[in-house]
Enzyme design. Structure first.
Site, PDB file in Angstrom:
ATOM      1  N   GLY A  16       0.835  -1.207   0.000  1.00  0.00           N
ATOM      2  CA  GLY A  16       0.000   0.000   0.000  1.00  0.00           C
ATOM      3  C   GLY A  16       0.858   1.240   0.000  1.00  0.00           C
ATOM      4  O   GLY A  16       2.064   1.182   0.256  1.00  0.00           O
ATOM      5  N   ASN A  17       0.234   2.375  -0.266  1.00  0.00           N
ATOM      6  CA  ASN A  17       0.938   3.647  -0.379  1.00  0.00           C
ATOM      7  C   ASN A  17       1.552   4.037   0.970  1.00  0.00           C
ATOM      8  O   ASN A  17       1.259   3.412   2.006  1.00  0.00           O
ATOM      9  CB  ASN A  17      -0.051   4.737  -0.846  1.00  0.00           C
ATOM     10  CG  ASN A  17       0.633   5.821  -1.667  1.00  0.00           C
ATOM     11  OD1 ASN A  17       1.832   6.051  -1.497  1.00  0.00           O
ATOM     12  ND2 ASN A  17      -0.113   6.449  -2.566  1.00  0.00           N
ATOM     13  N   GLY A  21      -1.354   2.544   6.360  1.00  0.00           N
ATOM     14  CA  GLY A  21      -1.670   1.787   7.576  1.00  0.00           C
ATOM     15  C   GLY A  21      -1.130   0.375   7.587  1.00  0.00           C
ATOM     16  O   GLY A  21      -1.639  -0.499   8.281  1.00  0.00           O
ATOM     17  N   THR A  23       1.742  -0.840   8.827  1.00  0.00           N
ATOM     18  CA  THR A  23       2.279  -1.249  10.133  1.00  0.00           C
ATOM     19  C   THR A  23       1.125  -1.526  11.097  1.00  0.00           C
ATOM     20  O   THR A  23       1.140  -2.515  11.828  1.00  0.00           O
ATOM     21  CB  THR A  23       3.232  -0.157  10.676  1.00  0.00           C
ATOM     22  OG1 THR A  23       4.236   0.097   9.691  1.00  0.00           O
ATOM     23  CG2 THR A  23       3.887  -0.595  11.977  1.00  0.00           C
ATOM     24  N   THR A  24       0.088  -0.683  11.072  1.00  0.00           N
ATOM     25  CA  THR A  24      -1.094  -0.885  11.930  1.00  0.00           C
ATOM     26  C   THR A  24      -1.761  -2.225  11.599  1.00  0.00           C
ATOM     27  O   THR A  24      -2.135  -2.987  12.489  1.00  0.00           O
ATOM     28  CB  THR A  24      -2.111   0.267  11.723  1.00  0.00           C
ATOM     29  OG1 THR A  24      -1.443   1.512  11.860  1.00  0.00           O
ATOM     30  CG2 THR A  24      -3.251   0.175  12.721  1.00  0.00           C
ATOM     31  N   GLU A  40       8.578  -3.370   7.852  1.00  0.00           N
ATOM     32  CA  GLU A  40       9.561  -2.680   7.030  1.00  0.00           C
ATOM     33  C   GLU A  40      10.716  -2.171   7.910  1.00  0.00           C
ATOM     34  O   GLU A  40      10.460  -1.515   8.916  1.00  0.00           O
ATOM     35  CB  GLU A  40       8.872  -1.472   6.385  1.00  0.00           C
ATOM     36  CG  GLU A  40       9.230  -1.236   4.957  1.00  0.00           C
ATOM     37  CD  GLU A  40       8.368  -0.118   4.365  1.00  0.00           C
ATOM     38  OE1 GLU A  40       7.981   0.799   5.095  1.00  0.00           O
ATOM     39  OE2 GLU A  40       8.095  -0.177   3.165  1.00  0.00           O
ATOM     40  N   GLN A  69      17.540   2.823  -2.846  1.00  0.00           N
ATOM     41  CA  GLN A  69      16.771   1.662  -3.307  1.00  0.00           C
ATOM     42  C   GLN A  69      17.628   0.393  -3.340  1.00  0.00           C
ATOM     43  O   GLN A  69      17.133  -0.700  -3.122  1.00  0.00           O
ATOM     44  CB  GLN A  69      16.170   1.918  -4.690  1.00  0.00           C
ATOM     45  CG  GLN A  69      15.013   2.883  -4.689  1.00  0.00           C
ATOM     46  CD  GLN A  69      13.855   2.468  -3.793  1.00  0.00           C
ATOM     47  OE1 GLN A  69      13.662   1.280  -3.509  1.00  0.00           O
ATOM     48  NE2 GLN A  69      13.100   3.438  -3.309  1.00  0.00           N
ATOM     49  N   GLU A  92       5.775  -6.707   5.409  1.00  0.00           N
ATOM     50  CA  GLU A  92       5.390  -5.353   4.999  1.00  0.00           C
ATOM     51  C   GLU A  92       6.199  -4.998   3.742  1.00  0.00           C
ATOM     52  O   GLU A  92       7.425  -4.898   3.811  1.00  0.00           O
ATOM     53  CB  GLU A  92       5.689  -4.366   6.117  1.00  0.00           C
ATOM     54  CG  GLU A  92       5.202  -2.963   5.834  1.00  0.00           C
ATOM     55  CD  GLU A  92       5.421  -2.016   7.005  1.00  0.00           C
ATOM     56  OE1 GLU A  92       5.960  -2.448   8.034  1.00  0.00           O
ATOM     57  OE2 GLU A  92       5.046  -0.837   6.873  1.00  0.00           O
TER      58      GLU A  92
HETATM   59  C1  LIG Z   1      10.287  -1.736  -0.996  1.00  0.00           C
HETATM   60  C2  LIG Z   1      10.334  -0.279  -0.686  1.00  0.00           C
HETATM   61  C3  LIG Z   1       9.822   0.310   0.461  1.00  0.00           C
HETATM   62  C4  LIG Z   1      10.089   1.690   0.332  1.00  0.00           C
HETATM   63  C5  LIG Z   1       9.811   2.780   1.145  1.00  0.00           C
HETATM   64  N1  LIG Z   1      10.197   4.011   0.715  1.00  0.00           N
HETATM   65  C6  LIG Z   1       9.967   5.167   1.606  1.00  0.00           C
HETATM   66  C7  LIG Z   1       8.513   5.527   1.691  1.00  0.00           C
HETATM   67  C8  LIG Z   1       8.351   6.008   3.118  1.00  0.00           C
HETATM   68  O1  LIG Z   1       8.684   7.397   3.209  1.00  0.00           O
HETATM   69  C9  LIG Z   1       9.416   5.239   3.898  1.00  0.00           C
HETATM   70  C10 LIG Z   1       8.861   4.074   4.685  1.00  0.00           C
HETATM   71  O2  LIG Z   1       8.060   3.262   3.897  1.00  0.00           O
HETATM   72  O3  LIG Z   1      10.353   4.763   2.937  1.00  0.00           O
HETATM   73  C11 LIG Z   1      10.855   4.200  -0.491  1.00  0.00           C
HETATM   74  O4  LIG Z   1      11.169   5.355  -0.829  1.00  0.00           O
HETATM   75  N2  LIG Z   1      11.151   3.147  -1.283  1.00  0.00           N
HETATM   76  C12 LIG Z   1      10.760   1.890  -0.893  1.00  0.00           C
HETATM   77  N3  LIG Z   1      10.910   0.692  -1.506  1.00  0.00           N
END
Ligand SMILES: Cc1cc2cn([C@H]3C[C@H](O)[C@@H](CO)O3)c(=O)nc2[nH]1
Length: 224
Positions: A16-17, A21, A23-24, A40, A69, A92
């Site tokens: 999800g974006n 939610g 983690t919740t 995460e 990344q 997550e």
């Molecule tokens: C797999 C994956 C998770 C993830 C989270 N994020 C960022 C989004 C949120 O600000 C933070 C925690 O999810 O990390 C990201 O930029 N790239 C990601 N790649």
């Protein structure tokens, strides 16, 4: 207590974006002893040998998005291949959302150079083809961008305060392409859509619906 199996656990990716939610949702399953929860590892991204890669990435994406990344993918791979004693594993996000949502966005809006994209894509393809990490179910916490943008501001995670609504809208569309329109064949697991716009007071009922589906599927897998 369902008998622990030594083969692959029933694996659920919770997707999800930002601010949807996840983690919740995972914490809702904390009370089940047959389920391993892997949230995460944001704290690892915020402190690798003293470097806050999450903050560096948000402050200067052109310079740090690739590095960030690359490390996110390593921490997700670590979670994917981690042995699980329980018959069910909830994770997550995944290397699939890393590739189809975040890296895809970085490529589309030119944050990373095509050569950097090619390297991240090769890592993804290698992992996907050589390491058994597929999901048995994906839970998609579907949200409206404007609602999660408000949550992000309220949650006040410092690194995210400059995240514009347009970024959340782009990520939403990439999640919809992947999980509703199913534009990527590499991750064929069935998708259970949860209305994650609901606020905390109402969302527990919505989670209970998924509880039944997750645990019933898990029992099927373990018993067959
Ligand atoms: C797999 C994956 C998770 C993830 C989270 N994020 C960022 C989004 C949120 O600000 C933070 C925690 O999810 O990390 C990201 O930029 N790239 C990601 N790649």
């Amino acid at each position: 207590e369902m008998a622990a199996t030594n083969n692959k656990p029933f694996t659920v990716f919770v997707e999800g974006n930002i601010g949807s939610g996840k983690t919740t949702f995972l914490e809702h399953f904390r009370r089940f002893e047959d389920i391993t929860l892997l949230t995460e590892p944001v704290e690892e991204w915020r402190n690798l040998g003293g470097w806050n890669l999450l903050d560096l990435m948000y402050k200067d994406p052109a310079k740090w998005a690739m590095t960030f990344q690359a490390y996110v993918s390593l921490t997700m791979l670590d979670m994917h291949r981690r042995p699980t004693a329980t018959p069910v594993k909830l994770m997550e996000r995944s290397i699939y959302s890393a590739r189809y949502c975040f890296v895809e966005h970085m490529k589309n809006n030119g944050t990373i150079h095509p050569a950097q994209f090619a390297v991240l894509d090769e890592w993804f393809r290698f992992i996907h083809h050589h390491i058994p990490i597929e999901a048995d179910l994906i839970v998609y916490l579907k949200t409206t961008p404007s609602i999660v943008h408000e949550r992000i501001k309220k949650r006040a995670r410092s690194e995210e305060q400059c995240v514009p609504l347009s970024y959340i809208e782009d990520l939403h569309k990439l999640h919809e392409d992947w999980l509703i329109n199913r534009t990527h064949a590499e991750c064929p697991a069935p998708v259970l859509v949860i209305d994650a716009d609901l606020d905390l007071s109402q969302i527990t009922e919505e989670y209970k619906k998924s509880e039944h589906q997750i645990l019933r599927k898990a029992v099927d897998v373990v018993m067959n």
